[in-house]
Write a protein that holds these residues in place. Structure first.
Motif, PDB file in Angstrom:
ATOM      1  N   PHE B 178       0.720  -1.245   0.114  1.00 43.45           N
ATOM      2  CA  PHE B 178      -0.016   0.126   0.062  1.00 43.45           C
ATOM      3  C   PHE B 178       1.001   1.385   0.002  1.00 43.45           C
ATOM      4  O   PHE B 178       0.568   2.078  -0.777  1.00 43.45           O
ATOM      5  N   LYS B 179       1.699   1.162   0.858  1.00 44.71           N
ATOM      6  CA  LYS B 179       2.826   2.417   0.913  1.00 44.71           C
ATOM      7  C   LYS B 179       3.474   2.576  -0.368  1.00 44.71           C
ATOM      8  O   LYS B 179       3.656   3.933  -1.025  1.00 44.71           O
ATOM      9  N   LEU B 180       3.737   1.502  -1.209  1.00 41.23           N
ATOM     10  CA  LEU B 180       4.481   1.691  -2.418  1.00 41.23           C
ATOM     11  C   LEU B 180       3.552   2.402  -3.492  1.00 41.23           C
ATOM     12  O   LEU B 180       3.971   3.442  -4.112  1.00 41.23           O
ATOM     13  N   ASP B 181       2.325   1.828  -3.337  1.00 40.44           N
ATOM     14  CA  ASP B 181       1.260   2.344  -4.546  1.00 40.44           C
ATOM     15  C   ASP B 181       1.135   3.966  -3.861  1.00 40.44           C
ATOM     16  O   ASP B 181       1.061   4.728  -4.888  1.00 40.44           O
ATOM     17  N   THR B 182       1.002   4.172  -2.827  1.00 40.85           N
ATOM     18  CA  THR B 182       0.879   5.488  -2.445  1.00 40.85           C
ATOM     19  C   THR B 182       1.981   6.656  -2.845  1.00 40.85           C
ATOM     20  O   THR B 182       1.733   7.611  -3.542  1.00 40.85           O
ATOM     21  N   MET B 183       3.244   6.155  -2.554  1.00 40.40           N
ATOM     22  CA  MET B 183       4.351   6.884  -2.922  1.00 40.40           C
ATOM     23  C   MET B 183       4.398   6.974  -4.443  1.00 40.40           C
ATOM     24  O   MET B 183       4.765   8.065  -5.040  1.00 40.40           O
ATOM     25  N   ARG B 184       3.926   5.928  -5.295  1.00 42.91           N
ATOM     26  CA  ARG B 184       4.028   6.079  -6.735  1.00 42.91           C
ATOM     27  C   ARG B 184       2.984   7.027  -7.232  1.00 42.91           C
ATOM     28  O   ARG B 184       3.230   7.943  -8.167  1.00 42.91           O
ATOM     29  N   ARG B 185       1.806   7.049  -6.706  1.00 42.04           N
ATOM     30  CA  ARG B 185       0.855   8.066  -6.988  1.00 42.04           C
ATOM     31  C   ARG B 185       1.340   9.450  -6.529  1.00 42.04           C
ATOM     32  O   ARG B 185       1.086  10.382  -7.461  1.00 42.04           O
ATOM     33  N   GLU B 186       2.026   9.674  -5.420  1.00 42.67           N
ATOM     34  CA  GLU B 186       2.564  10.709  -5.418  1.00 42.67           C
ATOM     35  C   GLU B 186       3.661  11.306  -6.426  1.00 42.67           C
ATOM     36  O   GLU B 186       3.718  12.683  -6.488  1.00 42.67           O
ATOM     37  N   ASN B 187       4.419  10.513  -6.461  1.00 38.83           N
ATOM     38  CA  ASN B 187       5.335  10.902  -7.614  1.00 38.83           C
ATOM     39  C   ASN B 187       4.953  11.017  -9.165  1.00 38.83           C
ATOM     40  O   ASN B 187       5.381  11.550  -9.789  1.00 38.83           O
TER      41      ASN B 187
END
Lengths: 187, 187, 187
Positions: B178-187
DNA sequence: GGCGTTCTAGAATATTCGCGC
DNA sequence: GGCGCGAATATTCTAGAACGC
C-alpha cells in the motif's frame, strides 16, 4: 398508553421505544456512558430478551411459567419465524439458545420433556431471570472467552526450517520498511 | 426399478426393504455379523440417511443438489416434523445435525446464509456422500473420543505460532504494498 | 426417473450458481477432513465481496477501477441501502469498511479524494484483490484471531501449507524490492 | 466399546462501539 | 460518516460431555 403507543409505532419504533423505557427502569443514561460509571447497562441480548418477554403480543409463543421462575417457548416454529427476526439479526433457534447458554441459562428437564415425540415446550431458567424482577438482570454475566496459555518447548526439524525462513522474511520486511522511509524522506 | 419398488411399498416396509437392499449392496449379511469379519456394515445413522435421501416421497423436504455432490434440507419445518420421527427417535433438527457433524459432514456456506430473512436451504456435504455412490459410504467414519498424544499436540502448538507469524508478515507486506502504491501516486 | 424428480426439486438461484462456480475455482468441493486438508474455502465475507463485485447489476454502485487494481463505491447511499442488506446482516457502511480493514484492505487516498470532501467515490485496494484474479483471494488473511487446526497428526500437511504461504510471501518481497529499486532509479 | 440423543461449550467470523491519531 | 484498530458482543458451525442402550 404503552400499548397504544406501541401499536401506533412502526416495528422498529416499538423496539427502540421499549429499549428506552428499559434504560429508564435501570436508571441508565444513554447520553453519558463515560462520565458517570454508574450501573452498567445490560447487554443487548438480555435487554431484548426481557422486552420480548414483556410484550403481551408474544405470549402465545413465549411466556413465563406459572410461578414466574422459568419461561417456555410455546410455539417453536412461530417463535423462530416471527419473533426472532423482529429482535435479532437471524431466524435460527439454535443461535438464540447459544446466547441463552452463553449467559448462563439452563434448560429445564421436566419429565414430559423426556418423551420420544416431545410436543412439550422448550423451558429455560436462570437464577437472575425472574418475572417482574428486572433489577436482577444486572447480575447475569456473559461468559468470557478463555485465553489459552501456550508454551511449547520442543520443535520439530521441519518446523525449525520454516521458522528460519520466517526470520529471513522478517528481516526482509524490516529492510524494505527502512528503505521506504528513507525514500519518503528523500522525496 | 429401485424407485418403482420403493413407491410400491408402504412407509414402514420401505425402510426395512431398503435396509435389506443396502446390506446386499455392501455385501453384508444380517445373519452373521460376528462370524465373517468381512466388510463392516455401515452405522445405522448413515444407512437411514441414505435411505431417506433415496425416497422420492421426501424430495420436497430433502434432496440432492444439482451436481449430486451435496444435499439440502429444503423445508426445515416439514423435515423436522415429518421425516425425522419416521427414521429416528426424535424430532430435533439439532440432533440430526449433531449426527451429521459426528460423521464428518460439513455445512456448505451459501451467500444467503448471511441474510436475516433467509429462505435458503440448509446444505451439507461429505466427500464420501455422493449421489448414486452408495459404495462410498463405508469410508465415512464416526469420530471417536480422541486421546491426545502429547508430542503431536506440542508440534501443533508450534505450528500455530508459525502460522500467526505468517499472518503478521502478510499484513506487513500488504501495508508495504500500500505504501509503495501511495508513493508512486505521489510521484 | 429419480434423477428427474430431484432436478425438479432443486431451487438453485443465481447466487447459488455463482457460489458453486467460486467453489470450483478454489477446488473446495472435495474436502476430506480425515484424509487430506485441502484448500480452505475463503471466508464468507471475501466470497460475498467477490460475488457482489462480479454482479453486473451492482456496477452502478460499486465497481472495479480502470486498471482492475482497486475498486470504488460509486453511489454510497444506494450501496448502503440496497446492496449491503442483500449480502450482510446490516446496512451500515462502517461495518462493511471494518470488515475490509480486518482483511487488510486499505483506503486509497488519491489526490482528488483528498481535495473535494464527499463528492469523490470511496476507493479501496488489497494486493490480493484484483479484477479477474479470484485465485488470489486465498492469500487474503483475516487479522487477529488464531486458526485452530483440528487434527494434530496432520501437522505435516499443515506444515506444507505454511511453506507454500512462505513462498508466496518471498515472491511478494522480491517484487516489492524490485519496485523499490525501480522507483529509486526513477527518482 | 460403539452408537444415538441431548444439552452445553469451543472456535471462528461478523457486527457494533469507541478510541487515538 | 475521517481512518484504522482493539475490544466486546452477536451469529454460525462444530465439538465436548453426559447418559442410556
Amino acid at each position: 398508553m404503552f400499548v397504544l403507543g406501541c401499536v401506533a409505532c412502526c416495528r422498529l419504533g416499538l423496539l427502540d421505544w421499549s429499549l428506552l423505557l428499559l434504560c429508564s427502569i435501570f436508571g441508565t443514561s444513554m447520553k453519558e456512558p463515560s462520565v458517570s460509571l454508574g450501573p452498567t447497562p445490560a447487554p443487548v441480548f438480555l435487554t431484548k430478551l426481557w422486552v420480548l418477554m414483556e410484550d403481551p403480543a408474544n405470549c402465545d409463543m413465549i411466556a413465563w411459567n406459572t410461578n414466574g421462575q422459568t419461561f417456555s417457548i410455546l410455539d417453536e416454529q412461530r417463535f423462530t419465524k416471527e419473533i426472532l427476526p423482529r429482535y435479532f439479526k437471524h431466524s435460527n433457534l439454535s443461535s438464540f439458545i447459544r446466547q441463552l447458554n452463553m449467559y448462563g441459562f439452563r434448560k429445564v428437564m421436566s419429565l414430559e420433556n423426556g418423551l420420544v415425540k416431545s410436543e412439550s415446550a422448550i423451558e429455560f431458567q436462570h437464577p437472575f431471570f425472574k418475572k417482574g424482577r428486572p433489577e436482577l438482570l444486572e447480575h447475569i454475566k456473559r461468559k468470557v472467552n478463555s485465553v489459552k496459555t501456550e508454551d511449547a518447548h520442543l520443535s520439530q526439524d521441519n518446523l525449525q526450517k520454516v521458522i528460519n525462513e520466517l526470520k529471513v522474511l522478517q528481516n526482509g520486511q524490516s529492510n524494505m520498511d527502512f528503505k521506504l522511509d528513507t525514500m519518503r524522506r528523500e522525496n
